[in-house]
Design a protein around this motif. Sequence first.
Motif, PDB file in Angstrom:
ATOM      1  N   ASN A   1     104.292   0.490  16.387  1.00 27.53           N
ATOM      2  CA  ASN A   1     103.191   0.728  17.635  1.00 27.53           C
ATOM      3  C   ASN A   1     103.593   0.910  18.935  1.00 27.53           C
ATOM      4  O   ASN A   1     103.251   1.689  19.516  1.00 27.53           O
ATOM      5  CB  ASN A   1     102.263  -0.739  17.355  1.00 27.53           C
TER       6      ASN A   1
ATOM      7  N   ASN B   1      96.307  -0.871  18.127  1.00 28.21           N
ATOM      8  CA  ASN B   1      96.323  -1.738  19.398  1.00 28.21           C
ATOM      9  C   ASN B   1      95.106  -2.722  19.349  1.00 28.21           C
ATOM     10  O   ASN B   1      95.680  -3.808  19.872  1.00 28.21           O
ATOM     11  CB  ASN B   1      96.347  -0.833  20.427  1.00 28.21           C
ATOM     12  N   MET B   2      94.344  -2.314  18.997  1.00 35.41           N
ATOM     13  CA  MET B   2      93.132  -3.230  19.315  1.00 35.41           C
ATOM     14  C   MET B   2      93.043  -4.436  17.888  1.00 35.41           C
ATOM     15  O   MET B   2      92.235  -5.468  18.325  1.00 35.41           O
ATOM     16  CB  MET B   2      91.643  -2.685  19.343  1.00 35.41           C
TER      17      MET B   2
ATOM     18  N   GLU C   1      98.960 -10.583  23.830  1.00 30.34           N
ATOM     19  CA  GLU C   1      99.514  -9.641  22.757  1.00 30.34           C
ATOM     20  C   GLU C   1      98.730  -9.981  21.379  1.00 30.34           C
ATOM     21  O   GLU C   1      98.665  -9.175  20.685  1.00 30.34           O
ATOM     22  CB  GLU C   1     100.923  -9.420  22.775  1.00 30.34           C
TER      23      GLU C   1
ATOM     24  N   LYS D   1      95.481  -5.147  28.339  1.00 32.49           N
ATOM     25  CA  LYS D   1      94.341  -4.613  27.917  1.00 32.49           C
ATOM     26  C   LYS D   1      94.149  -3.218  28.568  1.00 32.49           C
ATOM     27  O   LYS D   1      93.927  -2.257  27.766  1.00 32.49           O
ATOM     28  CB  LYS D   1      93.218  -5.458  29.028  1.00 32.49           C
TER      29      LYS D   1
ATOM     30  N   ARG E   1      96.636  -0.912  26.197  1.00 36.47           N
ATOM     31  CA  ARG E   1      95.843  -0.484  25.005  1.00 36.47           C
ATOM     32  C   ARG E   1      94.922   0.497  25.212  1.00 36.47           C
ATOM     33  O   ARG E   1      95.097   1.400  24.087  1.00 36.47           O
ATOM     34  CB  ARG E   1      95.187  -1.800  24.504  1.00 36.47           C
ATOM     35  N   TRP E   2      94.244   0.706  26.133  1.00 31.75           N
ATOM     36  CA  TRP E   2      93.304   1.800  26.368  1.00 31.75           C
ATOM     37  C   TRP E   2      94.145   3.066  26.640  1.00 31.75           C
ATOM     38  O   TRP E   2      93.590   4.062  26.387  1.00 31.75           O
ATOM     39  CB  TRP E   2      92.233   1.436  27.385  1.00 31.75           C
TER      40      TRP E   2
END
Length: 360
Positions: free
Chosen positions: A63, A119-120, A246, A275, A278-279
Amino acid sequence: MLTIIDKYILKRYLATFFVMLMLFVPIGIMANLAEQIGKMIDNEVPLAEIVLYYWNFTLVIGNLLFPIFLFLSVIFFTSKLANNTEIVAILSSGVSYGRFLRPYMIGATIIAVIMFLMNMFIVPPASVGYNEFKFKYLKKGKQDRVTTNIFNQLNETDYIYVSRFDPARQIGYNFSMERFNEDNTLNFKMAAANIRWVESDSVYRLTSYSKRKLVNGTEVIETKKRLDTIFNFKIDDLTPVSYIAETKNMFELNKFIEDQKRKGASNINSYVLVKYKRWSLPIAAFILTIIAVAVSSVKRRGGMGVNLAFGIGVAFIYIFFDKVFGTLAEQSGFSPLLAVVIPNVLFGIIGFYLMKNAKR
């Protein structure tokens, strides 16, 4: 509706990306195993735990390297198209450069969705096992959290402090707790030489306990050698592990950040940075795809090697900027949002410039 050319490019896009992922991740596993095998043998790590660790390692590292693999794979197969003059044939048939980019954007969308879900929701649980194994066996004896001068705000009125925390023994030393009234006057202050969670009795045990409280203008002092009591916090909440952000999925991380803001945590920027990153990663998939296509869609004298060399250079520059701004956000007052936005905006501008030149 997808045309034959769209399907052809999209198939090459996804196939090259996943093949590269399957080629390089095992190399990463073997390199890590060669480096850590001595520690695993010394610590007599069970085989089942090693297998589980490398499954988690695959998810976490894969990832992390998704954007780089994506970038290099697009350069690789687009350079082959250019060297075979397939791109010249496509554009000469009347297809505009923007239309030529459409299957790339579809592919980037598919990868971006996968990256978002990874990621989420998928990588956070894997990160728990990955980091726990690492600190249990590979970094044995090293602390995975802050253990000195710990301050926490439990709610609007209660504040706690410990000078040192021992995670192994679950003991905090030089503990104090202050409660304030609505007018910000001190209600009481309690202190203890140490605080320990007693699992068998489900209570906190305070040693050398004292409590000072004002009653009708008079200070009342209460002391005990030992006091068993209950608090509305967990002993581990005194200092979360350094990698705690994480390990939480999208919804858990949002709630955790709100709780840490309420408590006045000093390292809140590092949680917010996780945070935002991840976006930002799914967005990076589009930016890197545009840069890769713009760089490799032109046939060059040096062939694919020149394009790959340029791609590796850009990838390292991207990582450099990402790390620099990330460190600024974690260790200073720099905005975590800007730390994530600046590298993407900068490379977005580079991508736009390269694409304009590629059109010409």
